[in-house]
Motif scaffolding. Sequence first.
Motif, PDB file in Angstrom:
ATOM      1  N   GLU A 182     -29.218  90.266 109.525  1.00  0.00           N
ATOM      2  CA  GLU A 182     -29.383  88.836 109.236  1.00  0.00           C
ATOM      3  C   GLU A 182     -28.157  88.272 108.517  1.00  0.00           C
ATOM      4  OE1 GLU A 182     -32.130  87.060 110.181  1.00  0.00           O
ATOM      5  OE2 GLU A 182     -32.744  88.903 111.203  1.00  0.00           O
ATOM      6  N   HIS A 183     -27.963  86.980 108.668  1.00  0.00           N
ATOM      7  CA  HIS A 183     -26.936  86.231 107.937  1.00  0.00           C
ATOM      8  C   HIS A 183     -25.526  86.781 108.178  1.00  0.00           C
ATOM      9  CE1 HIS A 183     -30.302  84.319 106.016  1.00  0.00           C
ATOM     10  NE2 HIS A 183     -30.745  85.499 105.617  1.00  0.00           N
ATOM     11  N   VAL A 184     -25.206  87.049 109.429  1.00  0.00           N
ATOM     12  CA  VAL A 184     -23.888  87.545 109.815  1.00  0.00           C
ATOM     13  C   VAL A 184     -23.021  86.358 110.234  1.00  0.00           C
ATOM     14  CG1 VAL A 184     -22.633  88.941 111.506  1.00  0.00           C
ATOM     15  CG2 VAL A 184     -24.754  89.811 110.491  1.00  0.00           C
ATOM     16  N   HIS A 185     -21.811  86.291 109.694  1.00  0.00           N
ATOM     17  CA  HIS A 185     -20.859  85.240 110.047  1.00  0.00           C
ATOM     18  C   HIS A 185     -19.619  85.877 110.658  1.00  0.00           C
ATOM     19  CE1 HIS A 185     -22.595  82.148 106.979  1.00  0.00           C
ATOM     20  NE2 HIS A 185     -23.407  82.418 107.963  1.00  0.00           N
ATOM     21  N   VAL A 186     -19.483  85.723 111.964  1.00  0.00           N
ATOM     22  CA  VAL A 186     -18.295  86.184 112.669  1.00  0.00           C
ATOM     23  C   VAL A 186     -17.582  84.921 113.152  1.00  0.00           C
ATOM     24  CG1 VAL A 186     -17.385  87.523 114.600  1.00  0.00           C
ATOM     25  CG2 VAL A 186     -19.444  88.316 113.397  1.00  0.00           C
TER      26      VAL A 186
ATOM     27  N   TRP B 103     -20.408  96.105 122.466  1.00  0.00           N
ATOM     28  CA  TRP B 103     -21.520  97.039 122.639  1.00  0.00           C
ATOM     29  C   TRP B 103     -21.340  98.283 121.779  1.00  0.00           C
ATOM     30  CZ3 TRP B 103     -18.289  95.177 126.342  1.00  0.00           C
ATOM     31  CH2 TRP B 103     -17.269  96.014 126.785  1.00  0.00           C
ATOM     32  N   GLN B 104     -20.195  98.465 121.151  1.00  0.00           N
ATOM     33  CA  GLN B 104     -19.966  99.602 120.259  1.00  0.00           C
ATOM     34  C   GLN B 104     -19.914  99.168 118.794  1.00  0.00           C
ATOM     35  OE1 GLN B 104     -18.560 103.206 122.007  1.00  0.00           O
ATOM     36  NE2 GLN B 104     -16.650 102.084 122.251  1.00  0.00           N
ATOM     37  N   LEU B 105     -20.460  97.995 118.501  1.00  0.00           N
ATOM     38  CA  LEU B 105     -20.364  97.428 117.162  1.00  0.00           C
ATOM     39  C   LEU B 105     -21.744  97.279 116.535  1.00  0.00           C
ATOM     40  CD1 LEU B 105     -18.548  96.118 114.987  1.00  0.00           C
ATOM     41  CD2 LEU B 105     -18.801  93.947 116.230  1.00  0.00           C
ATOM     42  N   THR B 106     -21.874  97.729 115.288  1.00  0.00           N
ATOM     43  CA  THR B 106     -23.094  97.557 114.504  1.00  0.00           C
ATOM     44  C   THR B 106     -22.720  96.876 113.192  1.00  0.00           C
ATOM     45  OG1 THR B 106     -24.072  99.558 115.458  1.00  0.00           O
ATOM     46  CG2 THR B 106     -25.052  98.727 113.420  1.00  0.00           C
ATOM     47  N   LEU B 107     -23.382  95.755 112.902  1.00  0.00           N
ATOM     48  CA  LEU B 107     -23.130  94.984 111.693  1.00  0.00           C
ATOM     49  C   LEU B 107     -24.404  94.909 110.865  1.00  0.00           C
ATOM     50  CD1 LEU B 107     -21.241  91.991 113.386  1.00  0.00           C
ATOM     51  CD2 LEU B 107     -20.223  93.998 112.281  1.00  0.00           C
ATOM     52  N   GLY B 108     -24.299  95.146 109.573  1.00  0.00           N
ATOM     53  CA  GLY B 108     -25.449  95.055 108.686  1.00  0.00           C
ATOM     54  C   GLY B 108     -25.780  93.618 108.333  1.00  0.00           C
ATOM     55  N   ASP B 109     -26.585  93.451 107.312  1.00  0.00           N
ATOM     56  CA  ASP B 109     -26.953  92.123 106.815  1.00  0.00           C
ATOM     57  C   ASP B 109     -25.816  91.540 105.972  1.00  0.00           C
ATOM     58  OD1 ASP B 109     -29.547  92.336 107.903  1.00  0.00           O
ATOM     59  OD2 ASP B 109     -30.317  93.271 106.075  1.00  0.00           O
ATOM     60  N   ARG B 110     -25.693  90.210 106.017  1.00  0.00           N
ATOM     61  CA  ARG B 110     -24.751  89.468 105.177  1.00  0.00           C
ATOM     62  C   ARG B 110     -23.313  89.966 105.325  1.00  0.00           C
ATOM     63  NH1 ARG B 110     -29.185  90.828 102.986  1.00  0.00           N
ATOM     64  NH2 ARG B 110     -28.230  92.597 101.920  1.00  0.00           N
ATOM     65  N   VAL B 111     -22.870  90.092 106.562  1.00  0.00           N
ATOM     66  CA  VAL B 111     -21.497  90.507 106.866  1.00  0.00           C
ATOM     67  C   VAL B 111     -20.688  89.263 107.198  1.00  0.00           C
ATOM     68  CG1 VAL B 111     -20.059  91.757 108.523  1.00  0.00           C
ATOM     69  CG2 VAL B 111     -22.155  92.802 107.655  1.00  0.00           C
ATOM     70  N   GLY B 112     -19.483  89.180 106.657  1.00  0.00           N
ATOM     71  CA  GLY B 112     -18.566  88.098 106.973  1.00  0.00           C
ATOM     72  C   GLY B 112     -17.284  88.647 107.556  1.00  0.00           C
ATOM     73  N   ILE B 113     -16.908  88.150 108.748  1.00  0.00           N
ATOM     74  CA  ILE B 113     -15.687  88.609 109.412  1.00  0.00           C
ATOM     75  C   ILE B 113     -14.833  87.382 109.700  1.00  0.00           C
ATOM     76  CG2 ILE B 113     -14.715  89.910 111.322  1.00  0.00           C
ATOM     77  CD1 ILE B 113     -17.399  91.367 111.593  1.00  0.00           C
ATOM     78  N   ALA B 114     -13.691  87.289 109.024  1.00  0.00           N
ATOM     79  CA  ALA B 114     -12.857  86.089 109.032  1.00  0.00           C
ATOM     80  C   ALA B 114     -11.994  85.984 110.288  1.00  0.00           C
ATOM     81  CB  ALA B 114     -11.963  86.083 107.795  1.00  0.00           C
ATOM     82  N   ASP B 115     -11.479  84.773 110.513  1.00  0.00           N
ATOM     83  CA  ASP B 115     -10.536  84.542 111.601  1.00  0.00           C
ATOM     84  C   ASP B 115      -9.363  85.503 111.501  1.00  0.00           C
ATOM     85  OD1 ASP B 115     -11.656  82.418 113.118  1.00  0.00           O
ATOM     86  OD2 ASP B 115     -11.081  81.001 111.560  1.00  0.00           O
ATOM     87  N   GLY B 116      -8.882  85.931 112.647  1.00  0.00           N
ATOM     88  CA  GLY B 116      -7.716  86.799 112.693  1.00  0.00           C
ATOM     89  C   GLY B 116      -8.010  88.279 112.560  1.00  0.00           C
ATOM     90  N   VAL B 117      -9.270  88.650 112.340  1.00  0.00           N
ATOM     91  CA  VAL B 117      -9.639  90.067 112.251  1.00  0.00           C
ATOM     92  C   VAL B 117      -9.661  90.662 113.655  1.00  0.00           C
ATOM     93  CG1 VAL B 117     -11.535  91.671 111.709  1.00  0.00           C
ATOM     94  CG2 VAL B 117     -10.941  89.833 110.109  1.00  0.00           C
ATOM     95  N   THR B 118      -9.185  91.897 113.779  1.00  0.00           N
ATOM     96  CA  THR B 118      -9.272  92.639 115.035  1.00  0.00           C
ATOM     97  C   THR B 118     -10.131  93.872 114.817  1.00  0.00           C
ATOM     98  OG1 THR B 118      -7.098  91.895 115.774  1.00  0.00           O
ATOM     99  CG2 THR B 118      -7.975  93.892 116.808  1.00  0.00           C
ATOM    100  N   LEU B 119     -11.149  94.025 115.658  1.00  0.00           N
ATOM    101  CA  LEU B 119     -12.005  95.214 115.658  1.00  0.00           C
ATOM    102  C   LEU B 119     -11.734  95.950 116.975  1.00  0.00           C
ATOM    103  CD1 LEU B 119     -15.322  93.622 114.320  1.00  0.00           C
ATOM    104  CD2 LEU B 119     -13.467  94.703 113.030  1.00  0.00           C
ATOM    105  N   TYR B 120     -10.801  96.878 116.921  1.00  0.00           N
ATOM    106  CA  TYR B 120     -10.391  97.649 118.104  1.00  0.00           C
ATOM    107  C   TYR B 120     -11.283  98.879 118.161  1.00  0.00           C
ATOM    108  CZ  TYR B 120      -7.050  99.642 121.479  1.00  0.00           C
ATOM    109  OH  TYR B 120      -6.447 100.179 122.598  1.00  0.00           O
TER     110      TYR B 120
END
Length: 186
Positions: free
Chosen positions: A57-61, A71-88
């Motif tokens: 819940e409450h995820v901000h991407v 499909w290979q990504l798991t995010l918990g609650d209250r996660v914030g991922i800012a502009d310009g981030v790369t998840l390779y």
Amino acid sequence: MILEGNDPATQPSFTIGNRLARALWGVSWLLLFRPSPRPLHAWRRALLRLFGTRMGEHVHVYAGVRIWAPWQLTLGDRVGIADGVTLYNMAPMTIGNDCTLSQGAYLCGGSHDINSANFQLVAHPINLADHVWVCAEAFVGPGVYIANGCVVGARAVVMKDINQPWTVWGGHPAVQLKTRRPRSST
């Protein structure tokens, strides 16, 4: 997913299914995800879930985030991922509850085997425990685990596990700079 024993100069490194899924995600990212207005986090969450991301819940991407394989990504609650981030995330990537990834952070789950004749592509999971903050333009390498409550300072480079919870790391390579107080549970 990664093909082994191939010649990367003349042959693909990934299965056709993987390449097609990434192509479909790339078009969706370009046309639907990237141009979405800044406050439309629900829209981006829906797109990520459609492509297999598991999240709490409450995820901000933000719209400027690059994700290689949702499909290979798991995010918990209250996660914030800012502009310009790369998840390779060529391998599974898990980001725990209450984590923040600041502008330009780069989490890289892939590399090459420098001892193979063809520099075989390899992938390793990345796992961030709860309450981790990866600051601006920091780099987290393949196979890294970062313990609960850690802060990785701006432009730090983390290539080995950080197992000491509630610590602050910085530099290249990252070294422990100090400890921090654990967050009280409320």
